[in-house]
Design a protein around this motif. Sequence first.
Motif, PDB file in Angstrom:
ATOM      1  N   ASP A  49       0.913  -1.266  -0.048  1.00 23.17           N
ATOM      2  CA  ASP A  49       0.177   0.071  -0.173  1.00 23.17           C
ATOM      3  C   ASP A  49       0.945   1.398   0.055  1.00 23.17           C
ATOM      4  O   ASP A  49       2.005   1.195   0.566  1.00 23.17           O
ATOM      5  CB  ASP A  49      -0.732  -0.021   1.206  1.00 23.17           C
ATOM      6  CG  ASP A  49      -1.893  -1.170   1.026  1.00 23.17           C
ATOM      7  OD1 ASP A  49      -1.997  -1.928   0.435  1.00 23.17           O
ATOM      8  OD2 ASP A  49      -2.319  -1.430   2.214  1.00 23.17           O
ATOM      9  N   ILE A  50       0.376   2.162  -0.725  1.00 25.58           N
ATOM     10  CA  ILE A  50       1.175   3.584  -0.604  1.00 25.58           C
ATOM     11  C   ILE A  50      -0.014   4.568  -0.179  1.00 25.58           C
ATOM     12  O   ILE A  50      -1.085   4.707  -0.524  1.00 25.58           O
ATOM     13  CB  ILE A  50       1.540   4.044  -2.112  1.00 25.58           C
ATOM     14  CG1 ILE A  50       2.460   2.893  -2.614  1.00 25.58           C
ATOM     15  CG2 ILE A  50       2.111   5.266  -1.969  1.00 25.58           C
ATOM     16  CD1 ILE A  50       2.679   2.932  -4.120  1.00 25.58           C
ATOM     17  N   ARG A  51       0.383   5.336   0.630  1.00 27.96           N
ATOM     18  CA  ARG A  51      -0.454   6.413   1.329  1.00 27.96           C
ATOM     19  C   ARG A  51      -0.648   7.585   0.440  1.00 27.96           C
ATOM     20  O   ARG A  51       0.357   8.224  -0.224  1.00 27.96           O
ATOM     21  CB  ARG A  51       0.121   6.916   2.404  1.00 27.96           C
ATOM     22  CG  ARG A  51      -0.883   8.064   3.143  1.00 27.96           C
ATOM     23  CD  ARG A  51      -0.068   8.627   4.564  1.00 27.96           C
ATOM     24  NE  ARG A  51      -0.038   7.612   5.668  1.00 27.96           N
ATOM     25  CZ  ARG A  51      -1.253   7.566   6.688  1.00 27.96           C
ATOM     26  NH1 ARG A  51      -2.094   8.283   6.460  1.00 27.96           N
ATOM     27  NH2 ARG A  51      -1.109   6.941   7.453  1.00 27.96           N
ATOM     28  N   ARG A  52      -1.750   7.851   0.007  1.00 29.05           N
ATOM     29  CA  ARG A  52      -1.977   9.032  -0.673  1.00 29.05           C
ATOM     30  C   ARG A  52      -1.586  10.412  -0.221  1.00 29.05           C
ATOM     31  O   ARG A  52      -1.793  10.380   1.031  1.00 29.05           O
ATOM     32  CB  ARG A  52      -3.522   9.168  -0.909  1.00 29.05           C
ATOM     33  CG  ARG A  52      -4.256   8.061  -1.846  1.00 29.05           C
ATOM     34  CD  ARG A  52      -5.731   8.007  -2.165  1.00 29.05           C
ATOM     35  NE  ARG A  52      -6.426   6.989  -2.273  1.00 29.05           N
ATOM     36  CZ  ARG A  52      -6.451   6.260  -3.618  1.00 29.05           C
ATOM     37  NH1 ARG A  52      -5.827   6.889  -4.451  1.00 29.05           N
ATOM     38  NH2 ARG A  52      -6.919   5.073  -3.706  1.00 29.05           N
ATOM     39  N   GLU A  56      -4.255  14.038  -2.962  1.00 28.19           N
ATOM     40  CA  GLU A  56      -4.953  13.139  -3.727  1.00 28.19           C
ATOM     41  C   GLU A  56      -6.161  12.487  -2.889  1.00 28.19           C
ATOM     42  O   GLU A  56      -7.336  12.280  -3.183  1.00 28.19           O
ATOM     43  CB  GLU A  56      -3.815  12.011  -3.863  1.00 28.19           C
ATOM     44  CG  GLU A  56      -2.778  12.358  -4.974  1.00 28.19           C
ATOM     45  CD  GLU A  56      -1.620  11.256  -4.713  1.00 28.19           C
ATOM     46  OE1 GLU A  56      -1.208  11.237  -5.911  1.00 28.19           O
ATOM     47  OE2 GLU A  56      -1.373  10.616  -3.824  1.00 28.19           O
ATOM     48  N   ARG A  57      -5.924  12.444  -1.541  1.00 25.80           N
ATOM     49  CA  ARG A  57      -7.039  11.938  -0.627  1.00 25.80           C
ATOM     50  C   ARG A  57      -8.120  12.794  -0.630  1.00 25.80           C
ATOM     51  O   ARG A  57      -9.305  12.366  -0.750  1.00 25.80           O
ATOM     52  CB  ARG A  57      -6.325  11.926   0.649  1.00 25.80           C
ATOM     53  CG  ARG A  57      -7.355  11.212   1.749  1.00 25.80           C
ATOM     54  CD  ARG A  57      -6.714  11.618   3.267  1.00 25.80           C
ATOM     55  NE  ARG A  57      -6.781  13.015   3.405  1.00 25.80           N
ATOM     56  CZ  ARG A  57      -6.013  13.914   4.205  1.00 25.80           C
ATOM     57  NH1 ARG A  57      -5.183  13.217   4.992  1.00 25.80           N
ATOM     58  NH2 ARG A  57      -6.108  14.884   4.222  1.00 25.80           N
ATOM     59  N   TYR A  78     -11.543  12.902  11.298  1.00 26.74           N
ATOM     60  CA  TYR A  78     -10.621  14.095  11.019  1.00 26.74           C
ATOM     61  C   TYR A  78     -11.161  15.299  10.437  1.00 26.74           C
ATOM     62  O   TYR A  78     -12.242  14.892   9.634  1.00 26.74           O
ATOM     63  CB  TYR A  78      -9.350  13.769  10.483  1.00 26.74           C
ATOM     64  CG  TYR A  78      -8.489  12.506  11.071  1.00 26.74           C
ATOM     65  CD1 TYR A  78      -7.880  12.791  12.381  1.00 26.74           C
ATOM     66  CD2 TYR A  78      -8.481  11.253  10.660  1.00 26.74           C
ATOM     67  CE1 TYR A  78      -7.113  11.550  13.050  1.00 26.74           C
ATOM     68  CE2 TYR A  78      -7.935  10.221  11.337  1.00 26.74           C
ATOM     69  CZ  TYR A  78      -7.081  10.398  12.513  1.00 26.74           C
ATOM     70  OH  TYR A  78      -6.678   9.322  13.079  1.00 26.74           O
ATOM     71  N   GLU A  79     -10.662  16.409  10.387  1.00 32.04           N
ATOM     72  CA  GLU A  79     -11.265  17.490   9.515  1.00 32.04           C
ATOM     73  C   GLU A  79     -11.383  17.093   8.393  1.00 32.04           C
ATOM     74  O   GLU A  79     -12.613  17.588   7.666  1.00 32.04           O
ATOM     75  CB  GLU A  79     -10.286  18.447   9.902  1.00 32.04           C
ATOM     76  CG  GLU A  79     -10.806  20.043   9.336  1.00 32.04           C
ATOM     77  CD  GLU A  79      -9.845  21.285   9.807  1.00 32.04           C
ATOM     78  OE1 GLU A  79      -9.713  21.901   9.007  1.00 32.04           O
ATOM     79  OE2 GLU A  79      -9.796  21.313  11.053  1.00 32.04           O
ATOM     80  N   TRP A  80     -10.580  16.300   7.526  1.00 36.28           N
ATOM     81  CA  TRP A  80     -10.589  16.208   6.217  1.00 36.28           C
ATOM     82  C   TRP A  80     -12.056  15.348   5.823  1.00 36.28           C
ATOM     83  O   TRP A  80     -12.255  15.212   4.605  1.00 36.28           O
ATOM     84  CB  TRP A  80      -9.416  15.677   5.621  1.00 36.28           C
ATOM     85  CG  TRP A  80      -8.847  14.250   6.170  1.00 36.28           C
ATOM     86  CD1 TRP A  80      -8.130  14.180   7.203  1.00 36.28           C
ATOM     87  CD2 TRP A  80      -9.395  13.091   5.390  1.00 36.28           C
ATOM     88  NE1 TRP A  80      -7.874  12.596   7.185  1.00 36.28           N
ATOM     89  CE2 TRP A  80      -8.785  12.049   6.321  1.00 36.28           C
ATOM     90  CE3 TRP A  80     -10.262  12.760   4.387  1.00 36.28           C
ATOM     91  CZ2 TRP A  80      -8.890  10.733   5.977  1.00 36.28           C
ATOM     92  CZ3 TRP A  80     -10.322  11.179   4.280  1.00 36.28           C
ATOM     93  CH2 TRP A  80      -9.597  10.159   5.017  1.00 36.28           C
ATOM     94  N   VAL A  81     -12.456  14.562   6.833  1.00 40.38           N
ATOM     95  CA  VAL A  81     -13.395  13.777   6.577  1.00 40.38           C
ATOM     96  C   VAL A  81     -14.900  14.597   6.851  1.00 40.38           C
ATOM     97  O   VAL A  81     -15.894  13.827   6.287  1.00 40.38           O
ATOM     98  CB  VAL A  81     -13.453  12.577   7.565  1.00 40.38           C
ATOM     99  CG1 VAL A  81     -14.644  11.784   7.398  1.00 40.38           C
ATOM    100  CG2 VAL A  81     -12.213  11.711   7.427  1.00 40.38           C
TER     101      VAL A  81
END
Length: 177
Positions: A49-52, A56-57, A78-81
Amino acid sequence: MKKNIPNRIHIIGSVGSGKTTLAKTLSKNYQITYYEMDNVVWERHKSGDIRRTAEERDKYLEKIVSTDRWIIEGVHHYEWVDKSFKKADLIIFLDTPYKLRIFRIIKRYIRQILRVEVAHYTPSFKIFKDLLIWNKVFEKEIKPKVLNMLQQDNVNSITLKDSIDIDRILNKGRFLY
């Protein structure tokens, strides 16, 4: 009072709470595509797996939530969600008992080691310990934040605590919110 099936559902809960199982079942029963938040964070490859990147996320999540129908499941708070919580017609909080989640984490680890259950990752004792730690962190730190978010006036949510609550949703389609 029975209402129509919501078009945009966000399921949140700790590791081992039943999020993926509920998302898959709702997806199948109501023909709504489901997304695992872990797959928004991680790009899956056979070699690992590669973290975006954050950009990108966020772009991937925006693409999902801009569609008309979706189910998103994850432990992430989290805030981004926030955009998926805000666009959800319904947020389902799986507040299953802490000890039950521990049992499920142990059971999952054993099944993965025996290759009875497939994982997105290579199961290891380190990951197993991390899952137990994340479960504890969720209970102590994230759960109070989730409960606070769900008490906001503009949030349509339900909290499911046990298999009876979950069965009501799965088998009877009663989305009471």
